[in-house]
Design an enzyme around this catalytic site. Structure first.
Site, short mmCIF file in Angstrom:
data_model
loop_
_atom_site.label_atom_id
_atom_site.label_comp_id
_atom_site.label_asym_id
_atom_site.label_seq_id
_atom_site.Cartn_x
_atom_site.Cartn_y
_atom_site.Cartn_z
N ASP A 54 0.85 -1.21 0.00
CA ASP A 54 0.00 0.00 0.00
C ASP A 54 0.88 1.25 0.00
O ASP A 54 0.67 2.18 -0.77
CB ASP A 54 -0.88 0.06 1.26
N GLU A 79 -4.54 7.65 -0.02
CA GLU A 79 -5.09 7.15 1.23
C GLU A 79 -4.03 7.04 2.32
O GLU A 79 -4.29 7.29 3.48
CB GLU A 79 -5.72 5.77 1.00
N ASP A 153 -5.78 5.37 -4.61
CA ASP A 153 -5.91 4.30 -3.61
C ASP A 153 -4.95 3.21 -4.06
O ASP A 153 -5.22 2.49 -5.02
CB ASP A 153 -7.34 3.76 -3.51
N ILE A 155 -3.87 0.33 -2.88
CA ILE A 155 -4.45 -1.02 -2.88
C ILE A 155 -5.85 -0.87 -2.30
O ILE A 155 -5.99 -0.45 -1.16
CB ILE A 155 -3.68 -2.02 -1.96
N ASP A 156 -6.86 -1.18 -3.09
CA ASP A 156 -8.21 -1.21 -2.53
C ASP A 156 -8.52 -2.68 -2.23
O ASP A 156 -8.15 -3.57 -2.99
CB ASP A 156 -9.24 -0.63 -3.50
N THR A 158 -7.56 -4.10 0.80
CA THR A 158 -6.35 -4.60 1.48
C THR A 158 -6.64 -5.87 2.26
O THR A 158 -5.81 -6.78 2.33
CB THR A 158 -5.78 -3.51 2.42
C1 2IP Z 1 -12.11 -0.43 1.59
C2 2IP Z 1 -12.36 -1.66 0.79
C3 2IP Z 1 -13.45 -2.44 1.45
C4 2IP Z 1 -14.76 -1.67 1.43
C5 2IP Z 1 -14.53 -0.32 2.09
C6 2IP Z 1 -13.34 0.45 1.50
O1 2IP Z 1 -10.94 0.19 1.14
O2 2IP Z 1 -12.74 -1.39 -0.53
O3 2IP Z 1 -13.54 -3.68 0.84
O4 2IP Z 1 -15.72 -2.41 2.11
O5 2IP Z 1 -15.68 0.45 1.94
O6 2IP Z 1 -13.14 1.63 2.21
P1 2IP Z 1 -16.65 -3.50 1.36
O7 2IP Z 1 -15.74 -4.56 0.82
O8 2IP Z 1 -17.56 -4.00 2.44
O9 2IP Z 1 -17.33 -2.74 0.29
P2 2IP Z 1 -9.44 -0.25 1.63
O10 2IP Z 1 -9.26 -1.71 1.41
O11 2IP Z 1 -8.61 0.60 0.71
O12 2IP Z 1 -9.35 0.16 3.06
CA CA Z 2 -10.18 1.82 -0.56
CA CA Z 3 -6.47 1.27 0.20
#
Ligand code: 2IP
Ligand code: CA
Ligand code: CA
Length: 396
Positions: A54, A79, A153, A155-156, A158
């Site tokens: 990240d 982020e 972002d 890594i989304d 994570t």
């Molecule tokens: C997170 C990630 C999560 C999501 C959450 C994001 O970002 O995408 O998976 O929750 O809302 O903030 P969900 O999977 O329940 O939609 P990160 O991984 O960058 O913290």
């Molecule tokens: Ca995210």
């Molecule tokens: Ca992220």
């Protein structure tokens, strides 16, 4: 400006290489997970984590874009903070150094003195990515650089990245969890209007070679500026995903026509979504998936009509890139609660699109950049309208 979009795609590919390399070193990887606390933490999770990937990915994107477009580095927001604490409790500021050797030395401090892994990562960081993408090379748009700013972002999802499930099976092309739900998101918006202009979604883990166990990824880009709307999905290659046919966007049926289990309209939501929303949407084809970026990508690819979230647990960096791509395809991303309110007030003239340049009044830490009213991502405005009319009958 085509060079700018290309630079974003290259940066996303280099980032995907880093994400894959970190994951390849599985034993090492487990050491590279750090818990986020206080202001950095997403309140949705009991514990929230970041990995070296990240932090490093975000620094590489800032470095590479800033180097090619001097002056822009001060307008690249992300982020993560660039601080990482190693298992000895030492705080290290992760950055791209002037030479590969210096970067390797810095990374080895985070990597428990594992110089082999540090050198391997430093090589990727300092190695220029080259991609043949004729459609991307053809993009022409004259956009003044000093009007632009960037949300990253690195890594989304994570959590899925750390878990690393590699053998999940998709349902109608949609993965509910697993490495496929991990995305790298780079979105560009206009500094004064706050509207998104271009974006790249990179999905580093799409298919895994059964023999070498190496992952292949894919990326999507889009640009929407004045009367120019162009997207990588309009120039599909053999590896790309199917687009919805036009008639999917010409569905003008009223919600009264929809029956439970209707297969024309569909939605993807989080497993943690509000129960009333789940019930209301159960009359559509309904999917659950991890990752805000991944769920948006499902809407971009036309796998679902909408990605809907009623809570305030996504941020500007989650949405800017997919939003730009959706706009380039004739869709968008709106504030869910504001959209409902306008419907109730009979004010359907203008959709409340998310904007990216204004922090939430009175909020602190990551919450300054939360999408407080939730969101709906869509490709077809008619589908958005039908689904919002279903939801507007629900007591939330
Ligand atoms: C997170 C990630 C999560 C999501 C959450 C994001 O970002 O995408 O998976 O929750 O809302 O903030 P969900 O999977 O329940 O939609 P990160 O991984 O960058 O913290
Ligand atoms: Ca995210
Ligand atoms: Ca992220």
């Amino acid at each position: 400006m085509s060079e700018f979009l290309s630079a974003l795609v290259y940066a996303s590919e280099k980032s995907a290489n880093i994400a894959r390399a970190c994951k390849q070193e599985e034993t090492l990887f487990q050491l590279l997970v750090q818990e986020k606390k206080g202001n950095e933490k997403n309140k949705k999770f009991v514990s929230d984590f970041k990995t070296l990937a990240d932090v490093l990915v975000q620094e590489v994107i800032k470095h590479d874009i800033g180097k090619k477009f001097p002056g822009l580095e001060d307008y690249i927001f992300g982020e993560e903070s660039n601080q990482f604490t190693n298992s000895l409790g030492e705080k290290i500021k992760v950055k791209v150094c002037a030479t590969e050797r210096e970067t390797a030395e810095l990374l080895s401090k985070v990597l428990e003195d594992n110089m082999t892994a540090a050198k391997q990562l430093a090589r990727i960081v300092h190695h220029d990515v080259s991609i043949k993408d004729p459609a991307l090379e053809k993009v022409k748009a004259d956009i003044p650089q000093d009007t632009l700013a960037v949300w990253v972002d690195p890594i989304d999802s994570t959590f899925q990245y750390i878990k690393g499930y590699a053998d999940e099976k998709p349902k109608d092309g949609i993965y509910s969890k697993g490495l496929q739900c991990v995305t790298i998101l780079i979105g560009v918006y206009n500094r004064s209007s706050g509207l998104p202009i271009m974006g790249v979604i990179n999905q580093p883990f799409v298919t895994r070679d059964p023999d070498s166990l190496r992952w292949r990824g894919q990326y999507f880009w889009g640009l929407s500026y004045k009367d120019i709307n162009i997207c990588s999905l309009q120039n599909q290659d053999a590896n790309a995903t199917p687009q919805p046919t036009d008639d999917q966007c010409e569905d003008s049926r009223e919600d009264e026509d929809l029956q439970p289990g209707d297969h024309k309209l569909s939605a993807v939501i989080s497993t943690s979504e509000n129960e009333s929303i789940k019930t209301a949407l159960s009359m559509l084809r309904l999917y659950y998936a991890a990752g805000a970026g991944y769920k948006s990508l499902c809407a971009v690819q036309g796998f679902v009509s909408v990605y809907l979230l009623s809570e305030d647990t996504t941020f500007k960096w989650d949405c800017c890139a997919p939003h730009a791509i959706l706009r380039s395809l004739g869709g968008g991303m709106v504030d869910f609660r504001e959209c409902l309110k306008r419907r109730k007030d009979g004010n359907l003239d203008e959709l409340p699109e998310l904007i990216y340049n204004a922090p939430v009044n009175g909020a602190t830490g990551v919450d300054r950049w939360a999408n407080t009213g939730g969101l709906v991502a869509y490709r077809c405005p008619k589908h958005l309208d039908t689904i919002m009319s279903i939801i507007s009958k629900v007591n939330l």
